[in-house]
Design a protein around this motif. Structure first.
Motif, PDB file in Angstrom:
ATOM      1  N   ALA A 128       0.832  -1.206   0.000  1.00 43.70           N
ATOM      2  CA  ALA A 128       0.000   0.000   0.000  1.00 43.70           C
ATOM      3  C   ALA A 128       0.864   1.252   0.000  1.00 43.70           C
ATOM      4  O   ALA A 128       0.560   2.241  -0.693  1.00 43.70           O
ATOM      5  N   GLU A 129       1.936   1.247   0.766  1.00 41.78           N
ATOM      6  CA  GLU A 129       2.842   2.394   0.797  1.00 41.78           C
ATOM      7  C   GLU A 129       3.444   2.649  -0.580  1.00 41.78           C
ATOM      8  O   GLU A 129       3.523   3.799  -1.039  1.00 41.78           O
TER       9      GLU A 129
ATOM     10  N   HIS B 197       0.684   4.074  -2.970  1.00 39.32           N
ATOM     11  CA  HIS B 197       0.461   5.508  -2.736  1.00 39.32           C
ATOM     12  C   HIS B 197       1.592   6.340  -3.331  1.00 39.32           C
ATOM     13  O   HIS B 197       1.357   7.366  -3.983  1.00 39.32           O
TER      14      HIS B 197
ATOM     15  N   GLY C 175      -3.706   2.834  -7.822  1.00 42.20           N
ATOM     16  CA  GLY C 175      -4.915   2.788  -7.016  1.00 42.20           C
ATOM     17  C   GLY C 175      -5.283   1.413  -6.513  1.00 42.20           C
ATOM     18  O   GLY C 175      -6.226   1.277  -5.721  1.00 42.20           O
TER      19      GLY C 175
ATOM     20  N   THR D  37      -6.499   2.740   3.896  1.00 43.79           N
ATOM     21  CA  THR D  37      -5.572   3.230   2.873  1.00 43.79           C
ATOM     22  C   THR D  37      -6.258   3.977   1.734  1.00 43.79           C
ATOM     23  O   THR D  37      -5.597   4.728   1.007  1.00 43.79           O
TER      24      THR D  37
ATOM     25  N   LEU E 186      -7.260   2.488  -0.870  1.00 45.21           N
ATOM     26  CA  LEU E 186      -6.888   1.742  -2.066  1.00 45.21           C
ATOM     27  C   LEU E 186      -7.843   0.565  -2.281  1.00 45.21           C
ATOM     28  O   LEU E 186      -8.511   0.117  -1.352  1.00 45.21           O
TER      29      LEU E 186
END
Length: 258
Positions: free
Chosen positions: A85-86, A89, A94, A123, A125
């Motif tokens: 996820a990091e 971003h 997405g 998140t 996402l």
């Protein structure tokens, strides 16, 4: 408009850097980064530099949840998703693509459905859970994924269909897409035949009727990402590999845009 992207694993054994180069030269709209044993794929700064250098956006990050990436980014499965996820971003993607847990990851599996929902909420996402398959040998098969290899059996908000995985599981991908409805967020476009091997053929070279699947997606208003995830390991040269990548892209555009 739905983008047609290229998974970095499609150029293996060449590197993530080569994948961006192929995507640019062939004309793909985006890249999905498979976080794996290639050191570049694990480095957010390197992925961002490659994206900016080639002017090819990153549409998705595939978390390192394959059998041979069990130690990439540590051994904590939730930690792997957090790092994915990091990266997503940071590079502007997405979607994070994730496989269901292996059956020996019992604690992870027990909390997986609820945990994925929390990851999405925290998140912002899409965590698109991918369809897998039973492991098959001779006439026997074994359920190796929990809660199930078919994401339509669970209450995931976002999912991925992979045609090669569906070939092994003998799943009807059009029927699966209908079951998932608007929860179908991501496609790994490839092909396969009825067997125990995960082939990831160039679409149109297997038995999954990938053309009809793409036309079905178009008529139902699919708005997610389509990513070519094919196996080009047997390509005799870079020219042969590029030809497979070009054929795959042309196939996707012909049948989805139709």
């Amino acid at each position: 408009m739905t983008r047609i992207g290229l998974s970095t694993v499609s150029v293996y054994p060449e590197s993530t850097a080569h994948a961006f180069g192929y995507a640019k030269s062939v004309g793909y709209d985006a890249i999905e980064v498979m976080v794996g044993v290639d050191a570049l794929s694990q480095q957010t700064s390197a992925v961002l530099q490659l994206s900016e250098h080639h002017d090819v956006p990153v549409s998705a990050v595939h978390a390192p949840c394959l059998l041979f990436t069990q130690r990439v980014w540590g051994t904590d499965p939730w930690g792997k998703l957090e790092r994915s996820a990091e990266m997503a971003h940071a590079v502007g993607a997405g979607t994070v693509v994730v496989h269901p847990p292996f059956r020996w990851q019992r604690d992870y599996a027990a909390a997986f459905v609820e945990g994925i929902a929390k990851m999405e909420a925290n998140t912002g996402l899409f965590f698109a859970v991918e369809n897998m398959y039973p492991w098959r040998a001779s006439k026997r098969s074994m359920q190796m994924y929990l809660p199930h290899w078919d994401p339509s059996t669970e209450d995931y908000a976002n999912t991925t269909i992979d045609l090669s995985h569906a070939a092994i599981a003998q799943d009807d991908v059009i029927a699966m897409a209908d079951r998932l409805g608007s929860r179908l967020r991501h496609i790994h476009l490839t092909d396969g035949t009825d067997g125990a091997k995960d082939q990831h053929l160039v679409p149109g070279r297997g038995d999954m009727n990938a053309a009809a699947f793409l036309r079905h997606l178009a008529t139902t208003g699919f708005e997610g990402e389509i990513v070519l995830e094919i196996n080009t390991r047997k390509a005799a040269s870079k020219a042969d590999r590029e030809a497979d990548l070009r054929e795959s892209l042309e196939f996707a555009r012909e049948h989805f845009r139709a």
